[in-house]
Scaffold this active site. Structure first.
Site: not given
Length: 533
Positions: A270, A346, A380
């Site tokens: 990321e 995300k 993440c």
């Protein structure tokens, strides 16, 4: 056999159909006319060879017809090149001296033996149509790839000052115009190497480019043992001078994973592109992240070229992307071996991302069917929410890829502990990759803690402790490991515990409210605006 098809071109209609025995005299005449220079050192197709093609693989023999006259031909056979399909070979060997006796209906590779178009009809899109029909055939027969030996049309003009490899690089860079290789590159083929003494051809000095087109819609036999090689890049953040230095570092890992280790999937961390800000004057975090989003086109072009060159699925970590409404999203781009890509935003944004960068969460999840495994990506913080992974698992993913960026051990443990839990509860593999190193003068990206790992369900089929592979912490490295997808299904069917089938839908109901669900199982045919030369 293919049905007769009619294609409209600016010059009129072109009929595409399979070869008839009555076409053979015209095909021989056309072959001589198309390759006059080769006729001095080789020979045109003979009638007995073309009859053999029709006997062994009639579906792979295609002609283009204009006003009742054959003006183009594409000849193919199916081969099995074993464990190393990109090994060097000769034209006469792979085609069994031109007779196609070695055509293997059980093979996985469509081999392009020949394509030729009447010189009087070139530049009218006929070659492009023949290539498109050949790709359609590859998809319809569910073959892994198309391979071929491409002529280096003008290499004899440069052979005293350039190696074949240098010649190909200059063609790819647009510094040399090669009507054959240039056309093949525009048609989605990638050069995998140079083959010496491939064919008797004075123009190419007997060399050929080994070209490949991968069928991203290929489906593996469910009864076949499926092994997938995954490479997780533990990427070190350090000050760089500009984009070229960033590209060189990324290229090193992509080439090492692809060329040296034969990885199918390469996972970057990321926000590894934030390294680019170290080459700019210091600025505030919000100003910096906006400035970074302006590199998106260069970032995409780099990843597109690397995925095509290496024939890999490249999960390009994540990068900030400006949306049409002016917001910024943290997006992971998944590049296929043909260079096309999909974007996974995300969903869950950390407090620091909101505060320091003003990042906005997305609202869609994608599932990608690849030839070897069905994948999904969570960035993440997303993996710390069981619902997102559960949704992807319910859509059939077998491998979850998690790029992350954590500044300390606590953050790293949150991400990886949850990744291990997602592997156990959904009986899937989870691969993770994080950044390491330091970026002084880049707000919110000063220090990092990372340790790449691949997690498995915890059962007898898998590695002890449920960790397939794990790197050392905080060093720049590449973690490479093989995953047996079939083991997942053995575990789901008869494992010590079977959480996928033992869920209690009578007690708990799962409901998703994604605004733009997207399940991807292939890519539509892309048409080129370029004409064949």
């Amino acid at each position: 056999m293919i049905d007769s098809q009619t294609f409209e071109t600016p010059s009129g209609e072109v009929e595409i159909r399979n070869v008839l025995e009555s076409d053979i005299p015209r095909m021989i005449e056309l072959h001589r006319k198309s390759f006059p220079s080769m006729m001095e050192s080789d020979e045109a197709w003979r009638e007995d060879q073309l009859l053999s093609h029709l006997e062994h693989f009639p579906e792979g023999q295609i002609v283009a017809v204009v006003d009742g006259c054959v003006v183009g031909v594409a000849s193919s056979l199916i081969v099995d090149l074993g464990q190393n399909p990109l090994r060097h070979h000769t034209y006469y060997g792979v085609t069994d001296d031109g007779y196609f006796y070695n055509h293997d209906p059980q093979g996985d590779t469509l081999y392009g033996a020949d394509v030729y178009v009447d010189p009087d009809c070139q530049g009218k899109g006929i070659g492009r149509i023949l290539y498109q029909v050949r790709r359609d055939l590859c998809r319809r027969l569910n073959l892994r790839r198309i391979l071929g030996g491409g002529r280096l049309w003008r290499y004899s003009e440069y052979n005293e000052k350039l190696t074949p490899e240098e010649y190909v690089q200059q063609v790819k860079a647009g510094e040399i115009a090669d009507p054959v290789l240039g056309f093949q590159l525009r048609e989605g083929f990638v050069v995998r190497g140079i083959m010496e003494n491939y064919i008797r051809d004075p123009r190419s000095c007997n060399h050929a480019s080994l070209i490949e087109w991968l069928n991203v819609d290929y489906q593996v036999d469910p009864d076949e043992e499926r092994n997938v090689r995954v490479a997780c890049v533990q990427y070190q953040m350090r000050r760089i001078a500009g984009f070229d230095e960033f590209a060189a570092q990324v290229r090193y890992f992509a080439e090492t994973a692809g060329e040296d280790y034969g990885a199918d999937f390469v996972l970057f961390p990321e926000f590894f592109s934030v390294q680019l800000l170290s080459a700019l004057k210091p600025m505030s975090s919000r100003e910096g992240i906006r400035r970074l989003s302006e590199f998106t086109d260069q970032f995409v072009a780099l990843m597109e070229s690397l995925s095509k060159e290496q024939g890999i699925y490249l999960i390009a970590g994540s990068h900030p992307v400006a949306m049409e409404d002016g917001t910024l999203q943290n997006v992971s781009m998944i590049f296929r071996p043909d260079g096309t890509h999909l974007s996974q935003p995300k969903l869950h944004i950390t407090p620091s991302e909101k505060t320091w960068w003003g990042i906005t969460g997305g609202d869609s999840l994608i599932v990608i069917q690849t030839p070897k495994v069905r994948i999904g990506v969570l960035i993440c913080y997303d993996v710390e929410f069981p619902e997102a992974a559960r949704y992807l698992a319910d859509q059939g993913i077998e491998l979850l890829l998690v790029p992350y960026c954590t500044d300390n051990r606590q953050g790293y443990l949150r991400v990886t502990t949850c990744a291990a839990a997602r592997a156990i509860e959904n009986q899937i593999y989870v691969a993770t990759a994080g950044v390491v190193g330091n970026l002084p003068d880049v707000p919110a990206m000063d220090i990092h803690y990372g340790k790449a790992a691949v997690f498995t369900p915890s059962d007898f089929e898998f590695a002890r402790d449920g960790i397939q592979a794990e790197s050392d912490a905080n060093i720049e490295t590449l973690l490479v490991t093989d995953l047996n997808i079939t083991d997942l299904y053995r575990s789901r069917a008869s494992g010590s515990v079977t959480p996928v089938s033992d869920r209690r839908p009578d007690l708990f109901e799962f409901c998703a409210h994604l605004s733009s669900e997207y399940h991807h199982s292939g890519v539509q045919e892309a048409t080129s605006s370029e004409e064949d030369e």
